[in-house]
Design an enzyme around this catalytic site. Structure first.
Site, PDB file in Angstrom:
ATOM      1  NE  ARG A  52      -4.387  -1.464   1.747  1.00 17.56           N
ATOM      2  CZ  ARG A  52      -5.312  -1.850   2.612  1.00 17.56           C
ATOM      3  NH1 ARG A  52      -5.110  -1.724   3.914  1.00 17.56           N
ATOM      4  NH2 ARG A  52      -6.443  -2.353   2.179  1.00 17.56           N
ATOM      5  CE  LYS A 213     -18.659 -15.492   8.493  1.00 15.63           C
ATOM      6  NZ  LYS A 213     -18.765 -14.260   9.262  1.00 15.63           N
ATOM      7  N   GLY A 366      -7.466  -8.391   0.221  1.00 16.26           N
ATOM      8  CA  GLY A 366      -7.778  -9.333   1.295  1.00 16.26           C
ATOM      9  C   GLY A 366      -6.893 -10.559   1.248  1.00 16.26           C
ATOM     10  N   GLY A 389     -12.440  -4.688   1.038  1.00 21.91           N
ATOM     11  CA  GLY A 389     -13.842  -4.263   1.099  1.00 21.91           C
ATOM     12  C   GLY A 389     -14.196  -3.286  -0.015  1.00 21.91           C
TER      13      GLY A 389
HETATM   14  N1  LIG Z   1     -12.490 -25.117   3.533  1.00 21.70           N
HETATM   15  C1  LIG Z   1     -12.247 -24.222   4.469  1.00 21.70           C
HETATM   16  N2  LIG Z   1     -12.458 -24.474   5.775  1.00 21.70           N
HETATM   17  C2  LIG Z   1     -12.210 -23.553   6.718  1.00 21.70           C
HETATM   18  N3  LIG Z   1     -11.775 -22.319   6.450  1.00 21.70           N
HETATM   19  C3  LIG Z   1     -11.565 -22.009   5.169  1.00 21.70           C
HETATM   20  C4  LIG Z   1     -11.782 -22.929   4.116  1.00 21.70           C
HETATM   21  N4  LIG Z   1     -11.515 -22.297   2.956  1.00 21.70           N
HETATM   22  C5  LIG Z   1     -11.129 -21.052   3.247  1.00 21.70           C
HETATM   23  N5  LIG Z   1     -11.155 -20.857   4.583  1.00 21.70           N
HETATM   24  C6  LIG Z   1     -10.775 -19.662   5.319  1.00 21.70           C
HETATM   25  O1  LIG Z   1     -11.450 -18.516   4.821  1.00 21.70           O
HETATM   26  C7  LIG Z   1     -10.694 -17.378   5.199  1.00 21.70           C
HETATM   27  C8  LIG Z   1     -10.787 -16.343   4.124  1.00 21.70           C
HETATM   28  O2  LIG Z   1     -12.123 -16.026   3.913  1.00 21.70           O
HETATM   29  P1  LIG Z   1     -12.603 -14.558   3.553  1.00 21.70           P
HETATM   30  O3  LIG Z   1     -12.203 -13.632   4.649  1.00 21.70           O
HETATM   31  O4  LIG Z   1     -14.024 -14.670   3.195  1.00 21.70           O
HETATM   32  O5  LIG Z   1     -11.721 -14.240   2.237  1.00 21.70           O
HETATM   33  P2  LIG Z   1     -11.251 -12.832   1.654  1.00 21.70           P
HETATM   34  O6  LIG Z   1     -10.539 -12.077   2.736  1.00 21.70           O
HETATM   35  O7  LIG Z   1     -10.290 -13.144   0.548  1.00 21.70           O
HETATM   36  O8  LIG Z   1     -12.502 -12.166   1.183  1.00 21.70           O
HETATM   37  C9  LIG Z   1      -9.268 -17.848   5.390  1.00 21.70           C
HETATM   38  O9  LIG Z   1      -8.907 -17.570   6.721  1.00 21.70           O
HETATM   39  C10 LIG Z   1      -9.320 -19.339   5.130  1.00 21.70           C
HETATM   40  O10 LIG Z   1      -8.580 -20.091   6.066  1.00 21.70           O
HETATM   41  O1  LIG Z   2      -7.688  -2.391   5.198  1.00 22.72           O
HETATM   42  C1  LIG Z   2      -8.742  -1.867   4.824  1.00 22.72           C
HETATM   43  O2  LIG Z   2      -9.829  -2.600   4.462  1.00 22.72           O
HETATM   44  P1  LIG Z   2      -9.718  -4.087   3.777  1.00 22.72           P
HETATM   45  O3  LIG Z   2      -9.096  -5.013   4.790  1.00 22.72           O
HETATM   46  O4  LIG Z   2     -11.154  -4.439   3.459  1.00 22.72           O
HETATM   47  O5  LIG Z   2      -8.876  -3.923   2.522  1.00 22.72           O
HETATM   48  C2  LIG Z   2      -8.887  -0.383   4.648  1.00 22.72           C
HETATM   49  O6  LIG Z   2      -7.720   0.304   5.080  1.00 22.72           O
HETATM   50  C3  LIG Z   2     -10.122   0.118   5.396  1.00 22.72           C
HETATM   51  O7  LIG Z   2      -9.960  -0.076   6.776  1.00 22.72           O
HETATM   52  P2  LIG Z   2     -11.261  -0.161   7.723  1.00 22.72           P
HETATM   53  O8  LIG Z   2     -12.006  -1.426   7.338  1.00 22.72           O
HETATM   54  O9  LIG Z   2     -10.741  -0.167   9.147  1.00 22.72           O
HETATM   55  O10 LIG Z   2     -12.112   1.060   7.425  1.00 22.72           O
END
Ligand SMILES: Nc1ncnc2c1ncn2[C@@H]1O[C@H](COP(=O)(O)OP(=O)(O)O)[C@@H](O)[C@H]1O
Ligand SMILES: O=C(OP(=O)(O)O)[C@H](O)COP(=O)(O)O
Length: 409
Positions: A52, A213, A366, A389
């Site tokens: 970043r 999810k 993410g 996000g």
């Molecule tokens: N089959 C699975 N069982 C349990 N956890 C899982 C599985 N597949 C993925 N995950 C978990 O999902 C998490 C990521 O999900 P999420 O936060 O929705 O993704 P992103 O941040 O990319 O949007 C990771 O911590 C991963 O370990």
């Molecule tokens: O890391 C951030 O969001 P992200 O993890 O969804 O990419 C941004 O800096 C926004 O942070 P915030 O979700 O505390 O407003």
């Protein structure tokens, strides 16, 4: 395919609706308030992923070359008030190294020390305010705080794509008091790259969605069922689909609320031009741990006492082939519990396929971006978003307050 993290400018073929830093008329020494997203991960005060910060450099360098005095600001974490643990000092230090010149860290957020630092700055100098979230007015989008920020400068640049989905004082409110208000190069690049996926993706357009999810991603699934040619599902999210289809899910993570949504998606998918693809085989473990017993299943029915933690090898091969045939790929969300080494195989195979794919490749922020970095593959993707996000909200079709508040082109 190749990295364009350092490149600037709108995605070819997509018109950006807002004015940008190129539209600013800067006299030498004009103070410019620049909102960046320096919300980087810190472990024991050390930055563990500086993408970043690097992504903000083109805008910072452009403004310095044009003689502006830079007043940089960002949030870091979610502190409830001033807290030295969330100071932007590590960012100021790293930014000084990357720019090859000192970045002055103010001791407050748009207070007397910030004003003094900006007054003393020469053209091309960079002042960084302390963490915006030390001030309650930031997240409350308080006009009085927005006005204090605005008073530090004579122009505003938003380059904080990762925070553009927040209507906070520094991302939106400040524009009521400070014009011109324009986009930085990163914001322009992110928005146009992601909008092109919605408007004119090279075909076939293959979307890979994983993560935990269905409820988090339902709007995205519905949108891509209309827009993509193939939608490949992985991660724990697929167990809601398997439950809806009547498969046994054992001890897998199943989101109850997601099962009904998955059922609706399965019903709808038949009537769309998009092919919805679910895993055909799975890797299971006897618990969620790196030293769990690991088994490959020839199918998707998970036995009692076992949990699905990764896609299986046949699925990984199939998904990789589809990605490599794509004109354009968008990937968001890991395909398994990739933090646990034995269950990272499917996510790694997908990441490698995305890196090798000859088509256009875009990865949402993410966990998928973190996985790419962990595998050392992030520089081989055309665009890795700096927003998690924010990227998802844009792709869902929602307006981003940090973009909307800027001057129209
Ligand atoms: N089959 C699975 N069982 C349990 N956890 C899982 C599985 N597949 C993925 N995950 C978990 O999902 C998490 C990521 O999900 P999420 O936060 O929705 O993704 P992103 O941040 O990319 O949007 C990771 O911590 C991963 O370990
Ligand atoms: O890391 C951030 O969001 P992200 O993890 O969804 O990419 C941004 O800096 C926004 O942070 P915030 O979700 O505390 O407003």
């Amino acid at each position: 395919m190749t990295a364009d993290q350092g490149s600037v400018g709108a995605e070819p073929g997509v018109r950006f609706r807002k004015r940008t830093v190129r539209d600013l008329e800067l006299a030498a020494g004009t103070p410019v308030l620049v909102r960046a997203d320096f919300n980087v991960p810190l472990v024991d005060g050390l930055i563990t992923d500086e993408r970043r910060i690097r992504a903000a450099l083109p805008t910072i360098e452009y403004l310095r070359e044009h003689g502006a005095r830079l007043v940089l600001c960002s949030h870091l974490g979610r502190p409830k008030g001033p807290d030295p643990k969330t100071s932007l000092r590590p960012v100021a230090e790293r930014l000084s190294e990357l720019l090859g010149s000192e970045v002055v860290l103010a001791r407050d957020v748009a207070g007397p020390d910030s004003r003094r630092a900006v007054e003393q700055a020469a053209p091309g100098d960079v002042v960084l305010l302390e963490n915006l979230r030390w001030e309650p007015g930031e997240t409350a989008n308080d006009p009085a705080f927005a006005q204090r920020l605005a008073a530090l400068a004579r122009a505003y640049v938003n380059d904080a794509f990762g925070a553009a989905h927040r209507a906070h004082a520094s991302t939106a409110g400040v524009c009521a008091f400070l014009r011109p208000a324009v986009a930085g190069f990163l914001l322009e690049r992110e928005v146009t790259t992601l909008e092109r996926l919605l408007e004119d993706p090279p075909r076939p357009f293959v979307v890979v969605l994983g993560g935990a999810k269905v409820t988090d991603k339902i709007k995205l699934i519905e949108r891509f069922l209309e827009l993509a040619d193939e939608l490949l599902i992985g991660g724990a999210m697929c167990f809601a689909f398997f439950r809806a289809q009547g498969h046994a899910t054992g001890a897998s993570l199943v989101e109850e609320e997601g099962v009904e949504l998955a059922r609706r998606v399965l019903e709808r998918a038949g009537g769309t031009p998009c092919e919805l693809v679910l895993p055909r085989d799975l890797v299971v473990g006897d618990r969620f741990a790196a030293d769990a017993e690991r088994r490959e299943l020839d199918g998707v029915d998970v036995p009692d006492g076992w949990m699905g933690l990764d896609i299986g090898p046949q699925t990984a091969r199939e998904y990789a082939e589809r990605v490599k045939r794509a004109g354009c790929v968008f990937w968001n969300g890991p395909l398994g519990a990739f933090e646990l080494e034995p269950f990272a195989v499917g996510t790694r195979a997908l990441a490698e396929a995305v890196a090798e794919a000859p088509g256009r490749t875009v990865v949402g922020g993410g966990d998928s971006a973190a996985a790419l970095v962990a595998f050392g593959l992030d520089t081989r993707v055309d665009h890795v978003s700096t927003g998690g996000g924010a990227a998802l909200e844009l792709l869902e079709g929602r307006k981003l307050p940090g973009v909307e508040a800027l001057d129209d082109a």
